[in-house]
Design an enzyme around this catalytic site. Structure first.
Site, PDB file in Angstrom:
ATOM      1  N   ASN A 388      -1.022  -1.836  -0.062  1.00 49.91           N
ATOM      2  CA  ASN A 388      -1.929  -1.847   1.083  1.00 49.91           C
ATOM      3  C   ASN A 388      -2.763  -3.130   1.115  1.00 49.91           C
ATOM      4  O   ASN A 388      -2.503  -4.013   1.918  1.00 49.91           O
ATOM      5  CB  ASN A 388      -2.844  -0.620   1.055  1.00 49.91           C
ATOM      6  N   ASP A 389      -3.757  -3.218   0.244  1.00 49.23           N
ATOM      7  CA  ASP A 389      -4.660  -4.374   0.286  1.00 49.23           C
ATOM      8  C   ASP A 389      -3.919  -5.697   0.100  1.00 49.23           C
ATOM      9  O   ASP A 389      -4.305  -6.720   0.672  1.00 49.23           O
ATOM     10  CB  ASP A 389      -5.735  -4.247  -0.797  1.00 49.23           C
TER      11      ASP A 389
END
Length: 459
Positions: A388-389
């Site tokens: 994600n990040d």
């Protein structure tokens, strides 16, 4: 055993440890690195036990038997996803050992040959103070890291007003106590210094959020090394000094590499406040395109090239074997498939590489961010699974974001992005990912392993 022979054997052990670090720098040579490490430790322990000063072997044998048995049980039962917290737990034991050795030297200095006319030598008091303080910080700090990683306490930063100033005052207090002990040799001062150092270890880790845990682990690794080196001087053990220095310096270098991978300074990590588990509760109702395993299988089967971006979600779901099966099926259809690894993917440096190696993924198919990032713009499909990040373009577009400036994998540049994720919740940094809502993105919601297995079946 003569002193010269012991020195030669310790030198051989030191060379083995250097070769171990060299081997562990790559998945391809990691197995050989482990063998070198085991050999070096066996030589070091055997040499130490053969020295003339060792007289009572009973407690040593008991300790080796108990510790070895526990280690074997843990090694057989531990899951790869729990490796980060295991490393943190082991670091705590190294710190505790340093504290206990320093305490033993204080209580029986004549046994350690550091006493002159009943007083501990000044240089030994300095060595004891350094080893004990770093060891105590490592012990309690590693326990907090373990609790956060094991989700026995919140992974969110725990902060309070004036925390940084308070931590600074505590650190200065430890330095003052160490100076007093070096000139006073008061056991009371030593125990007070130990207690304060134990508290300080908690204080420096609780404000650090889940997103910074990879750096924390390598930082604690460095601390444990320097603690071992400090106690090595107290014990007058050459190999312990060498090994401690190797672990301390390599841990520090790894911390720098991790910070660089996140575009964060080491000081900003120590000061804390970046990311936590509680961010998982945030949800989004923005319009997005969701698909099924059949949709994913169709897109992947008709692609010319695919780049897979694995993250911690893949590790949690133990989906690496299913991913390898999927890649094998795609290879049969003539699809070119590679893996893109971000420096901070997962919760421990090199975590993704180890997981993929465990699934027998060829090393030649695995690439680091700098090697493959430019290829994403010419790739048909970016298959993001559990990350994600590390693929969030906000890092490039929002200077105020907590991940601003962090190097990311530019998956949004691929022709199609398939995002395998349980929900639209943000990552550990607690910020939304605009890639979820792009026209070229299809969200494949569900458990990573089950989703990939369904895709394999559909292919």
């Amino acid at each position: 055993m003569t002193a010269n022979l012991a020195a030669i054997l310790y030198l051989i052990a030191g060379v083995c440890f250097i070769m171990a670090l060299r081997g562990l720098s790559s998945p391809a040579s990691a197995r050989a690195g482990n063998i070198f490490g085991i050999a070096g430790m066996a030589i070091a322990v055997g040499t130490t036990l053969a020295l003339p000063g060792v007289e009572d072997y009973l407690w040593i044998v008991i300790g080796i038997a108990v510790g070895g048995s526990v280690g074997i049980v843990i090694a057989l039962k531990i899951q790869m996803t729990a490796m980060p917290q295991l490393v943190a737990a082991f670091h705590s034991l190294v710190g505790l050992a340093a504290v206990l050795v320093a305490a033993s030297a204080l209580l029986a200095p004549e046994v350690f040959h550091i006493a002159v006319d009943g007083d501990i030598r000044l240089i030994s008091r300095i060595e004891m103070s350094i080893g004990m303080v770093i060891g105590a910080m490592t012990f309690t700090g590693s326990i907090i890291a373990f609790l956060k990683l094991q989700e026995l306490m919140t992974g969110a930063p725990l902060v309070f007003p004036g925390q940084r100033l308070f931590n600074l005052l505590v650190a200065l207090g430890i330095v003052a106590l160490a100076i007093i002990f070096c000139f006073d040799q008061s056991p009371m001062i030593f125990w007070i210094m130990t207690a304060v150092a134990l508290v300080f270890g908690v204080l420096i880790i609780i404000p650090i959020g889940g997103a910074d845990m990879p750096v924390v682990i390598s930082m604690l690794n460095s601390y444990s090394g320097w603690a071992a080196a400090g106690i090595g001087f107290t014990l007058d053990n050459t190999v312990l000094i060498i090994v401690g220095a190797l672990v301390g310096s390599s841990g520090a270098i790894l911390s720098y590499i991790m910070c660089k991978g996140m575009n964060r300074s080491f000081i900003s990590v120590i000061l804390g406040g970046f990311g936590g588990e509680d961010s998982k509760a945030v949800k989004s109702d923005k319009p997005h395109k969701a698909g099924s395993a059949d949709d994913g299988a169709f897109i992947l089967s008709n692609a010319g090239s695919v780049i897979i971006v694995p993250g911690y979600g893949m590790a949690v779901a133990q989906a690496q074997h299913a991913v390898r099966e999927m890649v094998e099926e795609l290879h049969k259809k003539g699809v070119k498939v590679r893996y893109a690894i971000h420096p901070v993917a997962g919760r421990m440096p090199g975590h993704m590489n180890v997981l993929l190696a465990e699934a027998n993924v060829p090393y030649d198919d695995v690439f680091e961010l700098d090697e493959i990032n430019s290829d994403l713009s010419s790739t048909d499909v970016a298959f993001v699974i559990g990350a994600n990040d590390v693929v969030n373009p906000v890092a490039k577009t929002d200077p105020q974001s907590v991940i601003a400036g962090m190097p990311i994998l530019d998956v949004e540049n691929a022709k199609t992005v398939l995002f395998v994720k349980r929900s639209l919740s943000p990552g550990y940094a607690g910020i939304d990912n605009p890639v979820f809502y792009n026209p070229n993105t299809m969200m494949l919601f569900g458990d990573a392993k089950k989703m990939v297995e369904a895709i394999v079946k559909a292919i």
